[in-house]
Scaffold this motif. Structure first.
Motif, PDB file in Angstrom:
ATOM      1  N   PRO A 164      34.647  31.652  47.675  1.00 18.14           N
ATOM      2  CA  PRO A 164      35.828  32.048  48.464  1.00 18.14           C
ATOM      3  C   PRO A 164      36.260  33.501  48.251  1.00 18.14           C
ATOM      4  O   PRO A 164      37.080  34.008  49.017  1.00 18.14           O
ATOM      5  CB  PRO A 164      36.917  31.084  47.981  1.00 18.14           C
ATOM      6  CG  PRO A 164      36.462  30.605  46.645  1.00 18.14           C
ATOM      7  CD  PRO A 164      34.964  30.673  46.630  1.00 18.14           C
ATOM      8  N   PHE A 165      35.727  34.165  47.224  1.00 19.41           N
ATOM      9  CA  PHE A 165      36.277  35.487  46.851  1.00 19.41           C
ATOM     10  C   PHE A 165      35.263  36.614  47.017  1.00 19.41           C
ATOM     11  O   PHE A 165      35.412  37.678  46.423  1.00 19.41           O
ATOM     12  CB  PHE A 165      36.735  35.470  45.379  1.00 19.41           C
ATOM     13  CG  PHE A 165      37.635  34.331  45.036  1.00 19.41           C
ATOM     14  CD1 PHE A 165      38.722  34.016  45.858  1.00 19.41           C
ATOM     15  CD2 PHE A 165      37.424  33.564  43.891  1.00 19.41           C
ATOM     16  CE1 PHE A 165      39.576  32.959  45.538  1.00 19.41           C
ATOM     17  CE2 PHE A 165      38.276  32.514  43.560  1.00 19.41           C
ATOM     18  CZ  PHE A 165      39.340  32.210  44.389  1.00 19.41           C
ATOM     19  N   TYR A 166      34.200  36.391  47.806  1.00 19.43           N
ATOM     20  CA  TYR A 166      33.115  37.349  47.730  1.00 19.43           C
ATOM     21  C   TYR A 166      33.516  38.765  48.105  1.00 19.43           C
ATOM     22  O   TYR A 166      33.008  39.731  47.542  1.00 19.43           O
ATOM     23  CB  TYR A 166      31.869  36.905  48.513  1.00 19.43           C
ATOM     24  CG  TYR A 166      30.709  37.743  48.060  1.00 19.43           C
ATOM     25  CD1 TYR A 166      30.209  37.566  46.772  1.00 19.43           C
ATOM     26  CD2 TYR A 166      30.220  38.776  48.824  1.00 19.43           C
ATOM     27  CE1 TYR A 166      29.221  38.386  46.277  1.00 19.43           C
ATOM     28  CE2 TYR A 166      29.230  39.602  48.331  1.00 19.43           C
ATOM     29  CZ  TYR A 166      28.730  39.406  47.057  1.00 19.43           C
ATOM     30  OH  TYR A 166      27.770  40.230  46.563  1.00 19.43           O
ATOM     31  N   HIS A 167      34.457  38.911  49.016  1.00 16.05           N
ATOM     32  CA  HIS A 167      34.837  40.275  49.413  1.00 16.05           C
ATOM     33  C   HIS A 167      36.129  40.758  48.762  1.00 16.05           C
ATOM     34  O   HIS A 167      36.712  41.747  49.181  1.00 16.05           O
ATOM     35  CB  HIS A 167      34.867  40.380  50.945  1.00 16.05           C
ATOM     36  CG  HIS A 167      33.491  40.278  51.533  1.00 16.05           C
ATOM     37  ND1 HIS A 167      33.064  39.183  52.249  1.00 16.05           N
ATOM     38  CD2 HIS A 167      32.416  41.117  51.446  1.00 16.05           C
ATOM     39  CE1 HIS A 167      31.791  39.369  52.604  1.00 16.05           C
ATOM     40  NE2 HIS A 167      31.384  40.521  52.129  1.00 16.05           N
ATOM     41  N   THR A 199      32.691  31.846  40.710  1.00 12.57           N
ATOM     42  CA  THR A 199      32.335  32.902  39.740  1.00 12.57           C
ATOM     43  C   THR A 199      30.870  33.329  39.885  1.00 12.57           C
ATOM     44  O   THR A 199      30.437  34.278  39.242  1.00 12.57           O
ATOM     45  CB  THR A 199      32.515  32.396  38.291  1.00 12.57           C
ATOM     46  OG1 THR A 199      31.636  31.273  38.081  1.00 12.57           O
ATOM     47  CG2 THR A 199      33.950  31.968  38.009  1.00 12.57           C
ATOM     48  N   LEU A 200      30.117  32.602  40.704  1.00 15.38           N
ATOM     49  CA  LEU A 200      28.650  32.750  40.860  1.00 15.38           C
ATOM     50  C   LEU A 200      27.877  32.310  39.614  1.00 15.38           C
ATOM     51  O   LEU A 200      26.659  32.511  39.545  1.00 15.38           O
ATOM     52  CB  LEU A 200      28.245  34.167  41.275  1.00 15.38           C
ATOM     53  CG  LEU A 200      28.679  34.629  42.666  1.00 15.38           C
ATOM     54  CD1 LEU A 200      27.901  35.881  43.092  1.00 15.38           C
ATOM     55  CD2 LEU A 200      28.486  33.562  43.726  1.00 15.38           C
ATOM     56  N   PHE A 291      31.062  39.896  39.658  1.00 13.64           N
ATOM     57  CA  PHE A 291      30.753  38.518  39.268  1.00 13.64           C
ATOM     58  C   PHE A 291      29.934  38.505  37.977  1.00 13.64           C
ATOM     59  O   PHE A 291      28.740  38.182  37.972  1.00 13.64           O
ATOM     60  CB  PHE A 291      30.051  37.793  40.427  1.00 13.64           C
ATOM     61  CG  PHE A 291      30.938  37.699  41.638  1.00 13.64           C
ATOM     62  CD1 PHE A 291      31.868  36.677  41.737  1.00 13.64           C
ATOM     63  CD2 PHE A 291      30.906  38.679  42.620  1.00 13.64           C
ATOM     64  CE1 PHE A 291      32.740  36.618  42.825  1.00 13.64           C
ATOM     65  CE2 PHE A 291      31.766  38.628  43.707  1.00 13.64           C
ATOM     66  CZ  PHE A 291      32.691  37.594  43.815  1.00 13.64           C
ATOM     67  N   PRO A 292      30.620  38.882  36.862  1.00 10.84           N
ATOM     68  CA  PRO A 292      29.893  39.026  35.584  1.00 10.84           C
ATOM     69  C   PRO A 292      29.274  37.718  35.099  1.00 10.84           C
ATOM     70  O   PRO A 292      28.307  37.763  34.330  1.00 10.84           O
ATOM     71  CB  PRO A 292      30.979  39.526  34.611  1.00 10.84           C
ATOM     72  CG  PRO A 292      32.289  39.184  35.261  1.00 10.84           C
ATOM     73  CD  PRO A 292      32.040  39.233  36.739  1.00 10.84           C
ATOM     74  N   CYS A 293      29.799  36.569  35.521  1.00 11.00           N
ATOM     75  CA  CYS A 293      29.210  35.296  35.074  1.00 11.00           C
ATOM     76  C   CYS A 293      27.753  35.181  35.520  1.00 11.00           C
ATOM     77  O   CYS A 293      26.920  34.628  34.788  1.00 11.00           O
ATOM     78  CB  CYS A 293      30.002  34.110  35.626  1.00 11.00           C
ATOM     79  SG  CYS A 293      31.542  33.807  34.736  1.00 11.00           S
TER      80      CYS A 293
END
Lengths: 378, 378
Positions: A164-167, A199-200, A291-293
């Motif tokens: 939901p937060f990609y951009h 979080t990917l 997306f550091p995860c």
């Protein structure tokens, strides 16, 4: 008639597996159901499917003819043909190994099993000629694209919706809530997986799974953002040709494919894809900074040994804290990163070392989250 | 080492086939070359590849050791393993049948062979266990998607770039010139094929070919406009899963795939596809009103018998007139439609009936084009 044992039958994948069993009563017979906390749903499922074998994590009163047994016993029961592993976290690991040692077919949805113990699980599966049939949409796509092909693979390209937060910008990401993260744009899934998707982290776990499932080095696994979740993944072959698998985002299809393989069954209940209506399929590069995860997961996968187990355990703790509104979006990655940095890895670990690292990592993650102000007081 | 005879070696596909042979000198040996009007290029190719067998439509002076023979003789020559049929129009029909009867592998690029005589060609291929390996990008895509699959196909979805005029209005289309039509946005091909691509006639011919190649009814063949020519076609299976084949639009890949099948060969000269750079894949519905040739082709395919042969012959005449600036874009469809309307079809025709219908249709198309003012005086 294929006889199914479904571990995690009350979860999202478990319920959808039962939809498939319901749609093909002459092909699939549910003979085992194992559930966790949702005992009322498990009781209903037992009433409807009348399995002979049941496992319940909590007390459950059932008719006399039902046999209660452990998940390991169910997974290796002589009358079971396919074990559907739809449990969450490390719960499914021991039953999966039991199923492998009984040479069952294993329809695998539980990401952590291959992520944590891919080396052991795939080696045991080879030894016992147990087939692992992936249920994840990405791995099912790769598996379908590889069908009939020789080992002439140049790259696996795993697609990621981006969540939901990609951009979102970094400052926007810093303030997202669990409630917002649970509103996934294309997929309906369990809570843990939905946060991992935001979080990917999930894509990193899938890369580790793909590494083990398809015996492919990390250097040949790429990730591309594809917001519509229509192309579920692609394979590039050595001649430069790519094959992709596409479908409406609905887990019933990969579940059914794993259960019916190598057959494909017509199922009018599954949604059809209309490319003209879809109109456009978009592809974007991965933004690793936001997306550091994902970066942490890929690093842990490449390091191997006990690192992926530590990653999974720390991520579980961190997403639990995030879901309880006790840490932030970036707090998840910080908790995972710090836990990993404190870990001394073991190469080629035995199962008890993997589980030991897991337990250590959960405790460590929880402790340092509180000590280092990575989580807020309740 | 596979020994190739290339019929139509001086055309676009023929030249690209020689590129592949050049790239893999240890896998492919060119032992036969057959060319048409471009004798100077044919002479160069003979000099470079030193084939033992040559056919030239026109006089050609060559070294003594070369053996001149007919295309039928070349196609059935005992030392030939794969016959690449890259001729144009009906020229390749008799040599293809000769190759089939000699149980050769046939790498087929010539659309008219299956369009005109699909029933006879596929029946003979079955009888003589001759494998037809499609070179067209669309059919190669379908073939790759079907690899390893059982006959559980719900639909073939052929993609069409739409050509250079896809978003033109009817009045704009009425005024386009051959020069404009030859500027194809995504593919570099021969002139006839490029015009067929602008009228979408080519997609109708491909649907007829797909019908015969993959034994699939027309009701299960769909066409979708995909301007980028990256997704070369898709297959939908009975469970609702779709597989697509993607690559940079370059005919070297499907040519190489047909020649190397079932192997895939790494070829650094072939362009690689970068999905992130492509960014977006678009799909649009077909506008049958603006592209009447497509409708005519699908109707002729469904009627079967001698109708597709009449379609091909009339289209050849009409595109020749268009290329000579003697008829308009819609003149092509009108010439084809009128010719078809005058034809009395024969069901299950023999080869001579198909060729008879072809000759009749060429004459009729030319005559009525002039008589009915569908073409302009030179």
């Amino acid at each position: 008639m294929r006889r199914l044992a479904i571990l995690g039958s009350t979860g999202s994948i478990g319920q959808q597996t039962l939809d498939i069993a319901r749609a093909f009563p002459n092909r699939f017979k549910v003979i085992g159901l194992a559930g966790g906390k949702n005992t009322s749903l498990l009781a209903k499922q037992v009433e409807q499917f009348q399995p002979q074998l049941v496992y319940s994590a909590l007390n459950l009163s059932l008719p006399n003819k039902v046999k209660f047994l452990s998940m390991e016993e169910m997974a290796s029961h002589p009358e079971v043909d396919i074990v559907v592993v739809a449990t969450a976290g490390k719960t499914g690991l021991a039953p999966t190994l039991a199923a492998i040692r009984a040479s069952k077919k294993i329809a695998l949805a539980n990401k952590e099993i291959l992520a944590m113990a891919g080396e052991i699980v795939t080696a045991e599966a080879n030894r016992h000629h147990a087939q692992i049939l992936p249920i994840d949409s990405e791995h099912s796509a790769v598996w379908q694209c590889l069908r009939g092909e020789k080992a002439e693979v140049a790259r696996l390209i795993l697609t990621a919706s981006g969540g939901p937060f990609y951009h979102h910008s970094l400052s926007q990401l810093a303030n997202v809530t669990a409630e917002e993260a649970l509103r996934h744009p294309t997929w309906r899934m369990g809570k843990k997986v939905t946060i991992d998707s935001a979080t990917l982290m999930n894509k990193g776990l899938e890369a580790i799974e793909a590494h083990w499932l398809f015996s492919i080095p990390f250097s040949k696994i790429e990730i591309v953002i594809h917001p519509q979740s229509i192309v579920h993944s692609l394979v590039e072959f050595t001649d430069g040709s790519l094959k992709a698998q596409l479908s409406f985002p609905d887990m019933h299809l990969p579940i059914q494919y794993a259960l019916s393989y190598p057959k494909r069954l017509p199922n009018s209940e599954l949604p059809r894809l209309d490319l003209v209506q879809v109109n456009s399929l978009a592809f974007e590069p991965v933004n690793y900074d936001n997306f550091p995860c994902l970066k942490l997961a890929l690093e842990a996968g490449k390091k191997g040994g006990t690192y992926p187990s530590v990653l999974c355990a720390a991520d579980e703790v961190a997403t639990e804290l995030f879901l309880a509104n006790r840490t932030s979006f970036f707090g998840i990655a910080e908790i995972v990163a710090k836990t990993i940095s404190l870990h001394r890895g073991t190469a080629n670990p035995a199962l008890d070392e993997i589980l030991g690292a897991y337990t250590w990592a959960r405790e460590t993650a929880l402790k340092l989250a509180c000590e280092e102000s990575l989580c807020w007081k309740q």
